[in-house]
Design an enzyme around this catalytic site. Structure first.
Site, PDB file in Angstrom:
ATOM      1  N   HIS A  73      -3.264  58.220  52.075  1.00 22.68           N
ATOM      2  CA  HIS A  73      -2.027  57.893  52.775  1.00 22.68           C
ATOM      3  C   HIS A  73      -1.261  59.128  53.262  1.00 22.68           C
ATOM      4  O   HIS A  73      -0.566  59.082  54.272  1.00 22.68           O
ATOM      5  CB  HIS A  73      -1.130  57.072  51.845  1.00 22.68           C
ATOM      6  CG  HIS A  73      -0.230  56.132  52.562  1.00 22.68           C
ATOM      7  ND1 HIS A  73       0.050  54.860  52.109  1.00 22.68           N
ATOM      8  CD2 HIS A  73       0.479  56.251  53.707  1.00 22.68           C
ATOM      9  CE1 HIS A  73       0.876  54.258  52.936  1.00 22.68           C
ATOM     10  NE2 HIS A  73       1.157  55.082  53.917  1.00 22.68           N
ATOM     11  N   TYR A  84       2.263  49.058  50.171  1.00 26.61           N
ATOM     12  CA  TYR A  84       3.007  48.032  50.890  1.00 26.61           C
ATOM     13  C   TYR A  84       3.200  46.800  50.000  1.00 26.61           C
ATOM     14  O   TYR A  84       2.246  46.101  49.673  1.00 26.61           O
ATOM     15  CB  TYR A  84       2.284  47.611  52.159  1.00 26.61           C
ATOM     16  CG  TYR A  84       2.086  48.692  53.191  1.00 26.61           C
ATOM     17  CD1 TYR A  84       2.674  49.953  53.062  1.00 26.61           C
ATOM     18  CD2 TYR A  84       1.302  48.471  54.316  1.00 26.61           C
ATOM     19  CE1 TYR A  84       2.481  50.937  54.020  1.00 26.61           C
ATOM     20  CE2 TYR A  84       1.111  49.452  55.289  1.00 26.61           C
ATOM     21  CZ  TYR A  84       1.693  50.684  55.122  1.00 26.61           C
ATOM     22  OH  TYR A  84       1.498  51.656  56.077  1.00 26.61           O
TER      23      TYR A  84
END
Length: 290
Positions: A115, A57
């Site tokens: 992830h 991010y």
């Protein structure tokens, strides 16, 4: 504070998401840093104490913003979740990624997730996760975008610690995980974190949810989020960059839908989710995780 208790920790019943805060897919943006930091701080003030982020991010900038925002709060009352990208899933890179996240956050990571599935053998990732717990870089670990079979494979690699959480896409319009993964998580005491619970604003505009919400003086957004909160082991992750949206989201906590209304929502969206489930299942099979 509205909380949920799990085997090893107690956390707020709602999580604050940071996807597209501080940038996007491996790129940073600094033009709204003050706004983003203020939003995270306000969430914490209102009792949203689970903060979800990832190294991807904003190319790590989201983690930097979280680290800045939590200054002045009691660290023990905040539960930080971060994630390592699948291309960094081999042992050495997991260690490196976690330590870099630690530096950006300027604190330990409460929950560290892979992830998404990777081409790297899962046992290498799990061994690194166990090492990170031993070193105090992370407290707990889990998986994101995994099915039951993948969770079981990862579980078989472990010798000292347990997988404590799974984070997947789940919403009233995407209920694929109800078939196996959500049930598995509940039976095994895992925290299930649901990302994109509002389907990028679609449910916030839903008339059916809005009508039920009127009984409680709540919006469609708050009603949808409360529907998830009512599930024992589920924590919805919702992102907001505006203070007004943060405050609206926080209004989903501190109350509960009646069983009758919960079931009415459940049944209303069950048929509507079928075709989207099929689309999502197809897209997942095509994901080029690397």
């Amino acid at each position: 504070m509205d909380v949920k208790k799990f085997k090893y920790f107690t956390v707020s019943s709602l999580a604050f998401g940071t996807w597209r805060i501080g940038g996007g897919y491996w790129y940073a943006s600094h033009d709204k840093d003050k706004e983003w930091i203020s939003a995270i701080k306000r969430a914490i003030e209102l009792g949203i104490r689970v903060i979800d982020t990832a190294e991807m991010y904003g190319n790590g900038h989201a983690e930097e913003l979280v680290g800045e925002a939590i200054k002045g709060f009691n660290r023990e009352e905040i539960f930080i979740v971060s994630k390592v990208w699948p291309s960094h899933a081999d042992y050495d890179n997991v260690i490196k990624s976690a330590k870099n996240s630690f530096k950006r956050l300027n604190t330990y990571i409460d929950l560290y997730l892979l992830h998404a599935p990777s081409r790297v053998p899962i046992c290498k990732t799990m061994k690194a996760f166990e090492k990170l717990v031993d070193e105090g870089i992370i407290r707990f670990f889990g998986l994101s975008n995994f099915d039951v079979e993948g969770i079981e494979k990862a579980k078989d690699c472990l010798s000292r610690y347990e997988i404590v959480a799974i984070q997947n896409h789940y919403s009233l319009l995407n209920r694929e995980d109800e078939r196996k993964t959500l049930v598995y998580a509940e039976r095994n005491g895992l925290m299930y974190m649901a990302y994109t619970p509002l389907e990028n604003g679609i449910l916030a505009k839903n008339e059916f949810l809005a009508n039920i919400g009127k009984k409680y003086g709540k919006t469609a957004t708050q009603t949808a989020l409360n529907w998830y909160i009512c599930r024992n082991n589920l924590i919805p992750i919702v992102k907001a960059s505006k203070i007004s949206h943060v405050e609206e989201n926080a209004g989903a906590m501190g109350w509960r839908l009646s069983e009758e209304d919960w079931r009415a929502i459940d049944e209303h969206f069950r048929e509507k989710s079928y075709f989207l489930d099929k689309i999502v299942s197809t897209l997942k099979s095509m994901r080029p995780w690397s």
